[in-house]
Design a protein around this motif. Sequence first.
Motif, PDB file in Angstrom:
ATOM      1  N   UNK A 271      27.518 -52.317  26.369  1.00  0.00           N
ATOM      2  CA  UNK A 271      26.942 -50.975  26.401  1.00  0.00           C
ATOM      3  C   UNK A 271      27.718 -50.117  25.411  1.00  0.00           C
ATOM      4  N   UNK A 272      27.037 -49.163  24.804  1.00  0.00           N
ATOM      5  CA  UNK A 272      27.683 -48.263  23.856  1.00  0.00           C
ATOM      6  C   UNK A 272      27.302 -46.821  24.128  1.00  0.00           C
ATOM      7  N   UNK A 273      28.215 -45.929  23.786  1.00  0.00           N
ATOM      8  CA  UNK A 273      27.912 -44.498  23.808  1.00  0.00           C
ATOM      9  C   UNK A 273      27.639 -44.013  22.388  1.00  0.00           C
ATOM     10  N   UNK A 274      27.510 -44.937  21.451  1.00  0.00           N
ATOM     11  CA  UNK A 274      27.272 -44.617  20.051  1.00  0.00           C
ATOM     12  C   UNK A 274      28.540 -44.559  19.221  1.00  0.00           C
TER      13      UNK A 274
ATOM     14  N   UNK B 137      25.553 -68.643  22.179  1.00  0.00           N
ATOM     15  CA  UNK B 137      25.118 -67.371  21.627  1.00  0.00           C
ATOM     16  C   UNK B 137      26.232 -66.364  21.810  1.00  0.00           C
ATOM     17  N   UNK B 138      26.138 -65.229  21.114  1.00  0.00           N
ATOM     18  CA  UNK B 138      27.203 -64.238  21.167  1.00  0.00           C
ATOM     19  C   UNK B 138      26.626 -62.822  21.159  1.00  0.00           C
ATOM     20  N   UNK B 139      27.397 -61.925  21.721  1.00  0.00           N
ATOM     21  CA  UNK B 139      27.219 -60.498  21.487  1.00  0.00           C
ATOM     22  C   UNK B 139      28.451 -60.044  20.723  1.00  0.00           C
ATOM     23  N   UNK B 140      28.224 -59.278  19.663  1.00  0.00           N
ATOM     24  CA  UNK B 140      29.315 -58.748  18.852  1.00  0.00           C
ATOM     25  C   UNK B 140      29.205 -57.230  18.874  1.00  0.00           C
ATOM     26  N   UNK B 141      30.311 -56.568  19.170  1.00  0.00           N
ATOM     27  CA  UNK B 141      30.351 -55.117  19.164  1.00  0.00           C
ATOM     28  C   UNK B 141      31.343 -54.627  18.133  1.00  0.00           C
ATOM     29  N   UNK B 142      30.940 -53.608  17.360  1.00  0.00           N
ATOM     30  CA  UNK B 142      31.839 -53.019  16.360  1.00  0.00           C
ATOM     31  C   UNK B 142      31.349 -51.613  16.002  1.00  0.00           C
ATOM     32  N   UNK B 143      32.273 -50.696  15.895  1.00  0.00           N
ATOM     33  CA  UNK B 143      31.977 -49.321  15.475  1.00  0.00           C
ATOM     34  C   UNK B 143      30.827 -48.686  16.256  1.00  0.00           C
ATOM     35  N   UNK B 144      30.808 -48.909  17.562  1.00  0.00           N
ATOM     36  CA  UNK B 144      29.784 -48.303  18.405  1.00  0.00           C
ATOM     37  C   UNK B 144      28.432 -48.981  18.356  1.00  0.00           C
ATOM     38  N   UNK B 145      28.350 -50.133  17.699  1.00  0.00           N
ATOM     39  CA  UNK B 145      27.071 -50.847  17.563  1.00  0.00           C
ATOM     40  C   UNK B 145      27.162 -52.213  18.242  1.00  0.00           C
TER      41      UNK B 145
ATOM     42  N   UNK C  63      18.474 -50.188  21.628  1.00  0.00           N
ATOM     43  CA  UNK C  63      18.909 -49.899  22.985  1.00  0.00           C
ATOM     44  C   UNK C  63      20.415 -49.658  22.962  1.00  0.00           C
ATOM     45  N   UNK C  64      20.904 -48.959  23.955  1.00  0.00           N
ATOM     46  CA  UNK C  64      22.342 -48.734  24.065  1.00  0.00           C
ATOM     47  C   UNK C  64      23.039 -49.850  24.834  1.00  0.00           C
ATOM     48  N   UNK C  65      22.318 -50.911  25.197  1.00  0.00           N
ATOM     49  CA  UNK C  65      22.904 -52.036  25.913  1.00  0.00           C
ATOM     50  C   UNK C  65      22.187 -53.318  25.537  1.00  0.00           C
ATOM     51  N   UNK C  66      22.853 -54.415  25.828  1.00  0.00           N
ATOM     52  CA  UNK C  66      22.292 -55.744  25.576  1.00  0.00           C
ATOM     53  C   UNK C  66      23.014 -56.706  26.508  1.00  0.00           C
TER      54      UNK C  66
ATOM     55  N   UNK D 144      26.993 -43.104  38.264  1.00  0.00           N
ATOM     56  CA  UNK D 144      28.057 -43.412  37.301  1.00  0.00           C
ATOM     57  C   UNK D 144      27.638 -43.059  35.873  1.00  0.00           C
ATOM     58  N   UNK D 145      28.425 -42.230  35.238  1.00  0.00           N
ATOM     59  CA  UNK D 145      28.129 -41.850  33.864  1.00  0.00           C
ATOM     60  C   UNK D 145      29.061 -42.533  32.876  1.00  0.00           C
ATOM     61  N   UNK D 146      30.106 -43.128  33.371  1.00  0.00           N
ATOM     62  CA  UNK D 146      31.052 -43.841  32.528  1.00  0.00           C
ATOM     63  C   UNK D 146      30.455 -45.194  32.132  1.00  0.00           C
ATOM     64  N   UNK D 147      30.440 -45.488  30.846  1.00  0.00           N
ATOM     65  CA  UNK D 147      29.825 -46.732  30.361  1.00  0.00           C
ATOM     66  C   UNK D 147      30.489 -47.964  30.958  1.00  0.00           C
ATOM     67  N   UNK D 148      31.814 -47.954  31.086  1.00  0.00           N
ATOM     68  CA  UNK D 148      32.496 -49.121  31.638  1.00  0.00           C
ATOM     69  C   UNK D 148      32.078 -49.347  33.093  1.00  0.00           C
ATOM     70  N   UNK D 149      31.972 -48.284  33.864  1.00  0.00           N
ATOM     71  CA  UNK D 149      31.549 -48.418  35.259  1.00  0.00           C
ATOM     72  C   UNK D 149      30.121 -48.954  35.350  1.00  0.00           C
TER      73      UNK D 149
END
Length: 182
Positions: A7-10, A104-112, A127-130, A152-157
């Motif tokens: 999940x990302x907040x951008x 398969x993989x999910x890669x996260x970098x720089x909010x993406x 989407x903001x999640x995958x 819950x508004x926290x992305x980690x939660x």
Amino acid sequence: MTTIAAITDGKKVYLGADSGITDGEFIGRSMQPKVFKIGDLLIGYCGSIRAANIVRYEIDLPTRPEQIDELEWISRYFVDAVRIALADNGYPDSEKEEDRNSFGMIVGVNGRIFEVEYNFSVIEWDSDWMAVGSGGKYAIGALDALSMYTGPTDEQERLELAIGFAINNDPSSHGPVVVISE
């Protein structure tokens, strides 16, 4: 099997995974997290542990020039580095289709967030999640529902709740949940 979700907040990506390992007949907990960092990349994998170990420990990751967009860099340079590392380390060790298509993989970098499929296709979803893996659909449904919830508004939660939901509904996913972030 597995549940990997991001999940990302951008600006910041949170990437999480279950800890279950299964061979189809047995499920247990792995001491090796399915999410890890390489440089500024967050990587979560599903499928072959051998492929993940090669990516985690053997990849020669090129530096991303600032003028190249993250999608282009992952599609061209990261994927090529993964393919070279896998080939140099004898993966897959058979010609069977299921061995070649087993991760398969999910890669996260720089909010993406990017999904790297078994055939090395790279997708950035609108989407903001995958989520991927056997519990991925459950996690996506939970993240979608939680996006409409005022709790819950926290992305980690939200990510921890969604992976927990997937663990409760996917017999091949198992706790505890591990989350890393940029």
